[in-house]
Motif scaffolding. Structure first.
Motif, PDB file in Angstrom:
ATOM      1  N   LEU A  16       0.818  -1.208   0.000  1.00 32.10           N
ATOM      2  CA  LEU A  16       0.000   0.000   0.000  1.00 32.10           C
ATOM      3  C   LEU A  16       0.854   1.260   0.000  1.00 32.10           C
ATOM      4  CD1 LEU A  16      -2.787  -0.983   2.542  1.00 32.10           C
ATOM      5  CD2 LEU A  16      -2.962  -0.820   0.069  1.00 32.10           C
ATOM      6  N   TRP A  17       2.123   1.115   0.225  1.00 31.32           N
ATOM      7  CA  TRP A  17       3.026   2.266   0.264  1.00 31.32           C
ATOM      8  C   TRP A  17       3.678   2.443  -1.098  1.00 31.32           C
ATOM      9  CZ3 TRP A  17       2.038   4.943   4.328  1.00 31.32           C
ATOM     10  CH2 TRP A  17       1.573   4.298   5.470  1.00 31.32           C
ATOM     11  N   PRO A  18       3.769   3.663  -1.555  1.00 32.92           N
ATOM     12  CA  PRO A  18       4.386   3.878  -2.865  1.00 32.92           C
ATOM     13  C   PRO A  18       5.897   3.707  -2.791  1.00 32.92           C
ATOM     14  CG  PRO A  18       3.864   5.968  -1.864  1.00 32.92           C
ATOM     15  CD  PRO A  18       3.297   4.904  -0.960  1.00 32.92           C
ATOM     16  N   ALA A  19       6.473   3.457  -3.947  1.00 34.81           N
ATOM     17  CA  ALA A  19       7.926   3.411  -4.024  1.00 34.81           C
ATOM     18  C   ALA A  19       8.439   4.821  -3.762  1.00 34.81           C
ATOM     19  CB  ALA A  19       8.357   2.929  -5.405  1.00 34.81           C
ATOM     20  N   PRO A  20       9.543   4.993  -3.058  1.00 37.86           N
ATOM     21  CA  PRO A  20      10.030   6.340  -2.722  1.00 37.86           C
ATOM     22  C   PRO A  20      10.236   7.236  -3.937  1.00 37.86           C
ATOM     23  CG  PRO A  20      11.290   4.674  -1.535  1.00 37.86           C
ATOM     24  CD  PRO A  20      10.380   3.953  -2.486  1.00 37.86           C
ATOM     25  N   GLY A  21      10.741   6.693  -5.040  1.00 37.14           N
ATOM     26  CA  GLY A  21      10.962   7.505  -6.233  1.00 37.14           C
ATOM     27  C   GLY A  21       9.659   8.062  -6.782  1.00 37.14           C
ATOM     28  N   ALA A  22       8.611   7.251  -6.819  1.00 40.64           N
ATOM     29  CA  ALA A  22       7.316   7.693  -7.327  1.00 40.64           C
ATOM     30  C   ALA A  22       6.713   8.765  -6.425  1.00 40.64           C
ATOM     31  CB  ALA A  22       6.374   6.513  -7.455  1.00 40.64           C
ATOM     32  N   LEU A  23       6.856   8.581  -5.122  1.00 42.29           N
ATOM     33  CA  LEU A  23       6.311   9.544  -4.176  1.00 42.29           C
ATOM     34  C   LEU A  23       6.959  10.917  -4.354  1.00 42.29           C
ATOM     35  CD1 LEU A  23       4.516  10.132  -1.700  1.00 42.29           C
ATOM     36  CD2 LEU A  23       6.460   9.484  -0.283  1.00 42.29           C
ATOM     37  N   PHE A  24       8.294  10.947  -4.433  1.00 35.93           N
ATOM     38  CA  PHE A  24       8.982  12.227  -4.562  1.00 35.93           C
ATOM     39  C   PHE A  24       8.759  12.866  -5.929  1.00 35.93           C
ATOM     40  CE2 PHE A  24      11.594  10.429  -1.038  1.00 35.93           C
ATOM     41  CZ  PHE A  24      11.179  11.346  -0.088  1.00 35.93           C
ATOM     42  N   ALA A  25       8.629  12.075  -6.966  1.00 41.03           N
ATOM     43  CA  ALA A  25       8.362  12.623  -8.297  1.00 41.03           C
ATOM     44  C   ALA A  25       6.991  13.298  -8.324  1.00 41.03           C
ATOM     45  CB  ALA A  25       8.445  11.520  -9.351  1.00 41.03           C
ATOM     46  N   GLU A  26       6.004  12.658  -7.688  1.00 43.82           N
ATOM     47  CA  GLU A  26       4.668  13.247  -7.641  1.00 43.82           C
ATOM     48  C   GLU A  26       4.665  14.528  -6.808  1.00 43.82           C
ATOM     49  OE1 GLU A  26       0.199  11.975  -6.220  1.00 43.82           O
ATOM     50  OE2 GLU A  26       1.620  10.397  -6.766  1.00 43.82           O
ATOM     51  N   LEU A  27       5.356  14.541  -5.687  1.00 41.36           N
ATOM     52  CA  LEU A  27       5.452  15.752  -4.866  1.00 41.36           C
ATOM     53  C   LEU A  27       6.161  16.874  -5.621  1.00 41.36           C
ATOM     54  CD1 LEU A  27       6.309  14.286  -1.349  1.00 41.36           C
ATOM     55  CD2 LEU A  27       4.194  15.412  -2.047  1.00 41.36           C
ATOM     56  N   GLU A  28       7.186  16.526  -6.375  1.00 42.90           N
ATOM     57  CA  GLU A  28       7.914  17.536  -7.144  1.00 42.90           C
ATOM     58  C   GLU A  28       7.010  18.153  -8.213  1.00 42.90           C
ATOM     59  OE1 GLU A  28      12.138  18.010  -9.500  1.00 42.90           O
ATOM     60  OE2 GLU A  28      11.186  16.035  -9.453  1.00 42.90           O
ATOM     61  N   GLU A  51       3.717  18.406  -8.128  1.00 39.99           N
ATOM     62  CA  GLU A  51       2.752  19.264  -7.434  1.00 39.99           C
ATOM     63  C   GLU A  51       3.389  20.587  -7.033  1.00 39.99           C
ATOM     64  OE1 GLU A  51       0.405  17.690  -4.211  1.00 39.99           O
ATOM     65  OE2 GLU A  51       0.425  15.702  -5.146  1.00 39.99           O
ATOM     66  N   LEU A  52       4.602  20.534  -6.511  1.00 38.08           N
ATOM     67  CA  LEU A  52       5.303  21.737  -6.090  1.00 38.08           C
ATOM     68  C   LEU A  52       5.580  22.654  -7.280  1.00 38.08           C
ATOM     69  CD1 LEU A  52       6.713  23.326  -3.840  1.00 38.08           C
ATOM     70  CD2 LEU A  52       8.778  22.039  -4.350  1.00 38.08           C
ATOM     71  N   LEU A  53       5.981  22.096  -8.414  1.00 35.77           N
ATOM     72  CA  LEU A  53       6.241  22.907  -9.602  1.00 35.77           C
ATOM     73  C   LEU A  53       4.958  23.558 -10.118  1.00 35.77           C
ATOM     74  CD1 LEU A  53       8.845  20.704 -11.498  1.00 35.77           C
ATOM     75  CD2 LEU A  53       9.237  22.881 -10.330  1.00 35.77           C
TER      76      LEU A  53
END
Length: 196
Positions: free
Chosen positions: A25-37, A39-41
């Motif tokens: 149920l937890w995303p892979a760390p790379g996918a999580l940070f890419a999605e946050l990046e 959103e931030l952009l």
């Protein structure tokens, strides 16, 4: 934050070889940070666009209204590279002519408006409203600021205009035409070679 089910690659080891891919149920760390990046952009781009529009509004370059009310606008007719007259139209509805001031400071036209209103509700309560707005426009070099005019229409449209400067008088000079011998400069060149 709810995440989509992720298929993680098996961890190296003998147990992972028997289990195969693992669902989590937890995303892979790379996918999580890419999605946050992403959103931030998106948020930064939205904030940059907002700041740019506010900067134009505060600089007087936008089509904003004096009191921030929709429906009022400003327009400037300026042509770059050509000598065009200066013309500005500003909607100043709700302001009387004596509440407006137009000044020319150097090559800038400044428009200010001030309005005070008081009202009483009949029960002893008072309300006081003070409205102020300022607009400024740059006047091109090719415009004659000494002939600047300002008028207001019955519909509340303030018009500030100035014609172009008269073109500078170009001095003219008659150049006399001299008669030269036939052949002109070729004959003179031959004579100088023969002498030299």
């Amino acid at each position: 934050m709810l995440c989509r089910l992720q298929l993680l690659p098996p961890a190296p080891g003998p147990v992972a070889a028997r289990l195969g891919p693992v669902r989590t149920l937890w995303p892979a760390p790379g996918a999580l940070f890419a999605e946050l990046e992403r959103e931030l952009l998106r948020e930064l781009e939205t904030a940059r666009a907002f700041a740019s529009s506010m900067g134009q509004l505060l600089a007087g370059g936008g089509s904003s209204s004096p009191g921030g009310e929709p429906g009022q606008s400003s327009s400037v007719a300026l042509a770059q590279g050509t000598a065009q007259p200066f013309a500005v139209r500003q909607d100043v509805g709700g302001f009387a002519p004596q509440e407006l001031a137009v000044k020319l400071v150097g090559r800038k036209v400044l428009l200010t408006g001030r309005k005070e209103t008081q009202s009483e509700d009949g029960k002893g309560s008072f309300s006081y409203k003070y409205e102020v707005f300022k607009r400024e426009w740059d006047v091109p070099e090719a415009v004659d600021t000494d002939r600047l005019t300002c008028s207001i229409s019955r519909e509340g449209q303030l018009c500030i205009e100035a014609p172009c400067l008269a073109p500078a008088a170009v001095p003219t000079k008659n150049v006399p035409i001299q008669l030269s011998p036939a052949g002109g400069s070729e004959d003179q060149a031959n004579v100088s070679r023969a002498q030299g």
